[in-house]
Design a protein around this motif. Structure first.
Motif, PDB file in Angstrom:
ATOM      1  N   PHE A   1       0.731  -1.222  -0.002  1.00  0.00           N
ATOM      2  CA  PHE A   1      -0.012  -0.037  -0.262  1.00  0.00           C
ATOM      3  C   PHE A   1       0.867   1.205   0.019  1.00  0.00           C
ATOM      4  CE2 PHE A   1      -2.106   3.393   2.174  1.00  0.00           C
ATOM      5  CZ  PHE A   1      -3.459   3.596   1.366  1.00  0.00           C
ATOM      6  N   ASP A   2       1.859   1.333   0.629  1.00  0.00           N
ATOM      7  CA  ASP A   2       2.849   2.212   0.781  1.00  0.00           C
ATOM      8  C   ASP A   2       3.601   2.655  -0.396  1.00  0.00           C
ATOM      9  OD1 ASP A   2       2.414   2.775   3.719  1.00  0.00           O
ATOM     10  OD2 ASP A   2       4.074   1.616   4.110  1.00  0.00           O
TER      11      ASP A   2
ATOM     12  N   ILE B   1       2.130   1.929  -3.459  1.00  0.00           N
ATOM     13  CA  ILE B   1       1.062   2.607  -4.284  1.00  0.00           C
ATOM     14  C   ILE B   1       0.794   3.859  -4.130  1.00  0.00           C
ATOM     15  CG2 ILE B   1      -1.232   2.222  -4.969  1.00  0.00           C
ATOM     16  CD1 ILE B   1      -1.030  -0.819  -4.681  1.00  0.00           C
ATOM     17  N   GLU B   2       1.016   4.050  -2.838  1.00  0.00           N
ATOM     18  CA  GLU B   2       0.659   5.805  -2.248  1.00  0.00           C
ATOM     19  C   GLU B   2       1.759   6.217  -2.779  1.00  0.00           C
ATOM     20  OE1 GLU B   2       0.197   6.293   1.814  1.00  0.00           O
ATOM     21  OE2 GLU B   2      -2.076   6.219   1.667  1.00  0.00           O
ATOM     22  N   SER B   3       2.955   6.021  -2.786  1.00  0.00           N
ATOM     23  CA  SER B   3       4.183   6.762  -3.140  1.00  0.00           C
ATOM     24  C   SER B   3       4.235   7.089  -4.833  1.00  0.00           C
ATOM     25  CB  SER B   3       5.440   6.154  -2.683  1.00  0.00           C
ATOM     26  OG  SER B   3       5.772   4.800  -3.657  1.00  0.00           O
TER      27      SER B   3
ATOM     28  N   GLU C   1       1.411   7.377  -6.410  1.00  0.00           N
ATOM     29  CA  GLU C   1       0.446   8.331  -6.801  1.00  0.00           C
ATOM     30  C   GLU C   1       0.850   9.843  -6.815  1.00  0.00           C
ATOM     31  OE1 GLU C   1      -2.991   6.830  -4.522  1.00  0.00           O
ATOM     32  OE2 GLU C   1      -3.332   5.193  -5.789  1.00  0.00           O
ATOM     33  N   SER C   2       1.924  10.012  -5.861  1.00  0.00           N
ATOM     34  CA  SER C   2       2.304  11.042  -5.503  1.00  0.00           C
ATOM     35  C   SER C   2       3.202  11.998  -6.534  1.00  0.00           C
ATOM     36  CB  SER C   2       2.799  11.352  -4.140  1.00  0.00           C
ATOM     37  OG  SER C   2       4.271  10.652  -4.119  1.00  0.00           O
TER      38      SER C   2
END
Length: 54
Positions: free
Chosen positions: A3-4, A6-8, A10-11
């Motif tokens: 999840f981390d 994927i989140e990174s 997206e930024s």
């Protein structure tokens, strides 16, 4: 952890993503040129994929 990651991603800006893809393409090209990896033809890949799906 996934999840981390994927989140990174997206930024990142579109330009940053394009730069990362370019770097990865160049890295892969260098590995091919240096013969560090074996290439597999499309017919072999297709045959293996079909075999796995049956």
């Amino acid at each position: 952890m996934a999840f981390d990651l994927i989140e990174s991603l997206e930024s990142l800006s579109p330009l940053e993503i394009e730069q990362l893809w370019t770097q990865e393409a160049l890295r892969r090209s260098e590995h091919i040129d240096a013969q560090w990896v074996a290439l597999t033809g499309a017919d072999a890949v297709s045959a293996k994929a079909h075999a796995l799906l049956q």
